[in-house]
Write an enzyme that holds these catalytic residues in place. Structure first.
Site, PDB file in Angstrom:
ATOM      1  N   GLU A   1       4.521  -4.012   8.415  1.00 29.73           N
ATOM      2  CA  GLU A   1       3.709  -2.763   9.418  1.00 29.73           C
ATOM      3  C   GLU A   1       3.956  -2.663  11.114  1.00 29.73           C
ATOM      4  O   GLU A   1       2.903  -1.671  11.300  1.00 29.73           O
ATOM      5  CB  GLU A   1       2.386  -3.907   9.348  1.00 29.73           C
ATOM      6  CG  GLU A   1       1.364  -3.644   7.881  1.00 29.73           C
ATOM      7  CD  GLU A   1       2.173  -4.706   6.507  1.00 29.73           C
ATOM      8  OE1 GLU A   1       1.955  -5.033   5.404  1.00 29.73           O
ATOM      9  OE2 GLU A   1       3.426  -5.552   6.453  1.00 29.73           O
TER      10      GLU A   1
ATOM     11  N   GLU B   1       1.796  -9.891   0.528  1.00 26.07           N
ATOM     12  CA  GLU B   1       1.125 -10.654   0.612  1.00 26.07           C
ATOM     13  C   GLU B   1       0.355 -10.541  -0.877  1.00 26.07           C
ATOM     14  O   GLU B   1      -0.714 -12.424  -1.146  1.00 26.07           O
ATOM     15  CB  GLU B   1      -0.316  -9.548   1.733  1.00 26.07           C
ATOM     16  CG  GLU B   1      -0.081  -9.412   3.309  1.00 26.07           C
ATOM     17  CD  GLU B   1      -0.778  -8.502   4.155  1.00 26.07           C
ATOM     18  OE1 GLU B   1      -0.711  -8.375   5.241  1.00 26.07           O
ATOM     19  OE2 GLU B   1      -1.667  -6.933   2.658  1.00 26.07           O
TER      20      GLU B   1
ATOM     21  N   ALA C   1       0.377  -0.962  -0.114  1.00 25.58           N
ATOM     22  CA  ALA C   1       0.266   0.003  -0.259  1.00 25.58           C
ATOM     23  C   ALA C   1       0.721   0.867   0.275  1.00 25.58           C
ATOM     24  O   ALA C   1       1.535   1.213   0.827  1.00 25.58           O
ATOM     25  CB  ALA C   1      -0.368   0.119   1.183  1.00 25.58           C
TER      26      ALA C   1
ATOM     27  N   GLY D   1       1.693  -5.099   1.811  1.00 22.10           N
ATOM     28  CA  GLY D   1       0.459  -5.577   0.862  1.00 22.10           C
ATOM     29  C   GLY D   1       1.841  -6.529  -0.599  1.00 22.10           C
ATOM     30  O   GLY D   1       0.935  -7.550  -1.200  1.00 22.10           O
TER      31      GLY D   1
END
Length: 264
Positions: free
Chosen positions: A131, A111, A64, A108
């Site tokens: 994170e 992910e 992100a 992300g």
């Protein structure tokens, strides 16, 4: 130019995340473009295998756009967390999807690679779950990572925010192959071609059964994650992490749950 490039090679669709100036971060129109492209891929009976990679040689995806997250969090609208482990139709596709990881794959971006069925990495690639450096929790990775690798190694990545090299990722089972950088797409297409040469009903049936195992208790895991994340969103650290990123300084965390009471 589009945030997502699509190239069809006989029965193989190659999707390239095309934001190299932002390390292929998952902003702009990328999520909408990939969702649409995956739906089209799933619906096309002549397309058997998808490959997802990143433009340039620095990044598969940095995840992100932290600038956007910092702005939303500072404005008082932090993330409410994920409700699914499947990103943009990638994880839920009935057809095989290969991640050709050409550089960093963090947050992300990691992910997104977990949503793919097979991960092939360039030698210079590396992985990370960053994170916790920002007072946040990796919503998808915290639910999936331990389903792909030993629990201790998953927790090491989730809690340290350390970099994991391509070779270490291979040793841990996070990736299936590591190849020289200039051979990455050749190898990804070679593997995709092997899959495409097989019975596609048998390939898809095999994936369906394997994902039944992967998704065992995933709904319960997501519900528990959401309960914990709601408490996390009340912590000062959630505001401090993105604010520090926006201000280009190291965060000063309180390290405290609300009322010193962690979730049960």
């Amino acid at each position: 130019m589009s945030d997502l490039l699509v190239d069809r090679q006989e029965h193989i669709s190659v999707f390239t995340l095309n934001r190299p100036e932002k390390l292929n971060s998952l902003g702009g129109t990328l999520s909408a473009d990939l969702t649409s492209a995956m739906a089209e891929f799933d619906a096309d009976p002549d397309q058997y295998v998808a490959i997802i990679t990143g433009a340039g040689d620095r990044a598969f995806s940095a995840g992100a756009d932290l600038t956007d997250i910092a702005a939303r969090t500072t404005a008082g609208t932090p993330s409410v967390g994920v409700s699914s482990v499947d990103l943009w139709g990638v994880g839920s596709s009935p057809k095989p999807v290969i991640a050709a990881v050409n550089g960093l794959a963090v947050a992300g971006g990691l992910e997104l690679s977990l949503n793919c069925d097979i991960r092939i990495a360039a030698e210079s690639a590396w992985f990370g779950v960053f994170e916790v450096k920002r007072g946040l929790m990796a919503g998808i990775a915290v639910n999936l990572l331990a389903r792909y690798m030993p629990l201790g190694d998953a927790l090491y990545m989730l809690m340290t925010a350390d970099r994991v090299t391509a070779q270490d990722a291979l040793r841990l089972g996070l990736v299936q192959k590591v190849v020289p950088d200039d051979e990455l797409m050749t190898e990804a297409v070679r593997v995709a071609t092997m899959i495409a040469s097989n019975s596609q009903v048998a390939v898809q049936a095999s994936k369906k059964v394997a994902y039944y195992w992967r998704n065992l208790a995933i709904r319960e895991s997501l519900e528990y994650y959401q309960a914990v994340n709601q408490r996390l969103m009340l912590c000062d650290d959630v505001l401090e992490g993105p604010r520090a990123f926006a201000e280009k300084r190291q965060p000063v965390f309180s390290h405290r749950w609300p009322e010193d009471s962690p979730p049960q």
